[in-house]
Design a protein around this motif. Structure first.
Motif, short mmCIF file in Angstrom:
data_model
loop_
_atom_site.label_atom_id
_atom_site.label_comp_id
_atom_site.label_asym_id
_atom_site.label_seq_id
_atom_site.Cartn_x
_atom_site.Cartn_y
_atom_site.Cartn_z
N PHE A 56 37.34 30.33 42.05
CA PHE A 56 36.72 30.52 40.74
C PHE A 56 35.27 30.03 40.74
O PHE A 56 34.39 30.66 40.14
N LEU A 57 35.02 28.92 41.40
CA LEU A 57 33.66 28.37 41.46
C LEU A 57 32.73 29.32 42.20
O LEU A 57 31.61 29.59 41.74
N PHE A 200 45.72 42.59 38.37
CA PHE A 200 45.79 41.30 39.07
C PHE A 200 46.10 40.16 38.10
O PHE A 200 46.81 39.21 38.48
N TYR A 201 45.60 40.26 36.88
CA TYR A 201 45.92 39.20 35.92
C TYR A 201 47.41 39.24 35.56
O TYR A 201 48.05 38.18 35.44
N LEU A 202 47.95 40.44 35.38
CA LEU A 202 49.38 40.57 35.11
C LEU A 202 50.20 40.00 36.27
O LEU A 202 51.19 39.28 36.05
N LYS A 228 49.14 32.21 41.84
CA LYS A 228 48.61 32.63 40.54
C LYS A 228 47.10 32.39 40.47
O LYS A 228 46.33 33.22 40.01
N HIS A 229 46.65 31.23 40.94
CA HIS A 229 45.22 30.93 40.94
C HIS A 229 44.45 31.94 41.78
O HIS A 229 43.39 32.44 41.37
N LEU A 230 44.98 32.27 42.95
CA LEU A 230 44.28 33.21 43.84
C LEU A 230 44.22 34.61 43.23
O LEU A 230 43.19 35.29 43.32
N CYS A 231 45.33 35.06 42.63
CA CYS A 231 45.34 36.39 42.01
C CYS A 231 44.45 36.43 40.77
O CYS A 231 43.75 37.42 40.53
N PRO A 236 37.69 38.20 38.19
CA PRO A 236 36.22 38.23 38.22
C PRO A 236 35.65 38.87 39.47
O PRO A 236 34.54 39.39 39.45
N VAL A 237 36.41 38.87 40.58
CA VAL A 237 35.94 39.54 41.79
C VAL A 237 35.79 41.04 41.52
O VAL A 237 34.75 41.63 41.83
N PHE A 238 36.81 41.65 40.94
CA PHE A 238 36.75 43.09 40.66
C PHE A 238 35.69 43.41 39.60
O PHE A 238 35.00 44.44 39.70
#
Length: 284
Positions: A56-57, A200-202, A228-231, A236-238
């Motif tokens: 995330f950072l 990915f959030y789902l 969950k954190h990685l997905c 924000p990557v997409f």
């Protein structure tokens, strides 16, 4: 326009108050803090749940830099667009600190700092979508009210132990944004990236709910919450990839209409028949 905006906000507030009256309170379950993977590495408690926030950072900082350098890499031209995306990437980067702080010693007091940056990201992305798909002026004016609504939902939960406002702030964008992405004509290309982000959030929410089963299935290598954190970081990557690749749409057609046209085209192709001449031998 101002009257319509006031009317829309008034209707939203009335609907919210009605929901608050007719639905029961949702207290914060203390079992939420009991995560499957509680291993410590290098003196870090709940290490994988802490370290898995690092993406995330990275993506938050990358997005912030590209919003302003070199000379607005994303080419944000609509009014309020840069402010909205700045709030989003600030929220994403802050998730790394807030979530890591919470997972070092999970409890309600620290959970505030986990949820606050996520709420900033949720509400700012809603405003961005209004700017792009509905009206840039209305979307710009909605940034601050939406951010305040997110902050109030966190405070309400903390002081009254009721998750209903926070649940609305978190899940309404999850429903509304994919629908708007499909039904409303986009101003930019690469609109399908919104759907990848939503997917990915789902998936992240499913992994969160299956924290302990996943930990068991992977033979205690990874828990559902770490995955969950990685997905969730892929969201924000997409969206960052979308911002980098997109251009202004020459012809604004919704994804629904695009898919409908392609489906009709494939049906017509399947109905086409080709005939070849076959020599017929005459019988005497």
């Amino acid at each position: 326009m101002k009257k319509r905006v006031i009317t829309a906000w008034g209707a939203a507030i009335v609907i919210f108050l009605v929901l608050m009256i007719v639905t029961p309170t949702i207290p914060q379950s203390q079992a939420y803090h009991d995560f499957a993977d509680q291993r410590s590495f290098f003196g870090i408690p709940n290490a994988l749940n802490v370290v898995s926030n690092f993406p995330f950072l990275i993506i938050g900082l990358v997005g912030l830099v590209l919003c302003y350098y070199p000379d607005d890499y994303f080419r944000l031209s609509l009014r309020g667009e840069k402010l909205g995306w700045t709030c989003f990437f600030v929220g994403v980067a802050a998730v790394a600190f807030g979530s890591s702080y919470y997972h070092l010693h999970p409890d309600d007091a620290r959970l505030v700092w986990d949820r606050l940056p996520m709420t900033i990201a949720f509400t700012s992305i809603m405003a961005i979508f209004v700017i792009e798909r509905i009206d840039e002026h209305k979307g710009t004016y909605s940034i601050v009210p939406l951010l305040l609504a997110g902050l109030v939902s966190i405070l309400y939960w903390r002081f009254f132990d009721d998750l209903r406002p926070y649940a609305l702030v978190q899940f309404v964008p999850c429903i509304v944004i994919p629908l708007m992405a499909i039904l409303l004509p986009p101003m930019y290309t690469h609109s399908t990236y919104w759907l990848w982000a939503a997917g990915f959030y789902l998936l992240a929410k499913v992994e969160e709910a299956a924290d302990k089963p996943i930990y068991s299935w992977t033979h205690h290598i990874l828990s559902g919450h770490s995955l969950k954190h990685l997905c969730a970081a892929m969201v924000p990557v997409f969206l960052t990839l979308m911002l980098a690749k997109r251009t202004v749409q020459t012809e604004r057609i919704s994804l629904y209409k695009t898919w409908k046209i392609s489906w009709k085209g494939s049906e017509e192709e399947s109905l086409e028949c080709t005939y070849s001449n076959v020599a017929v031998e005459e019988t005497r």
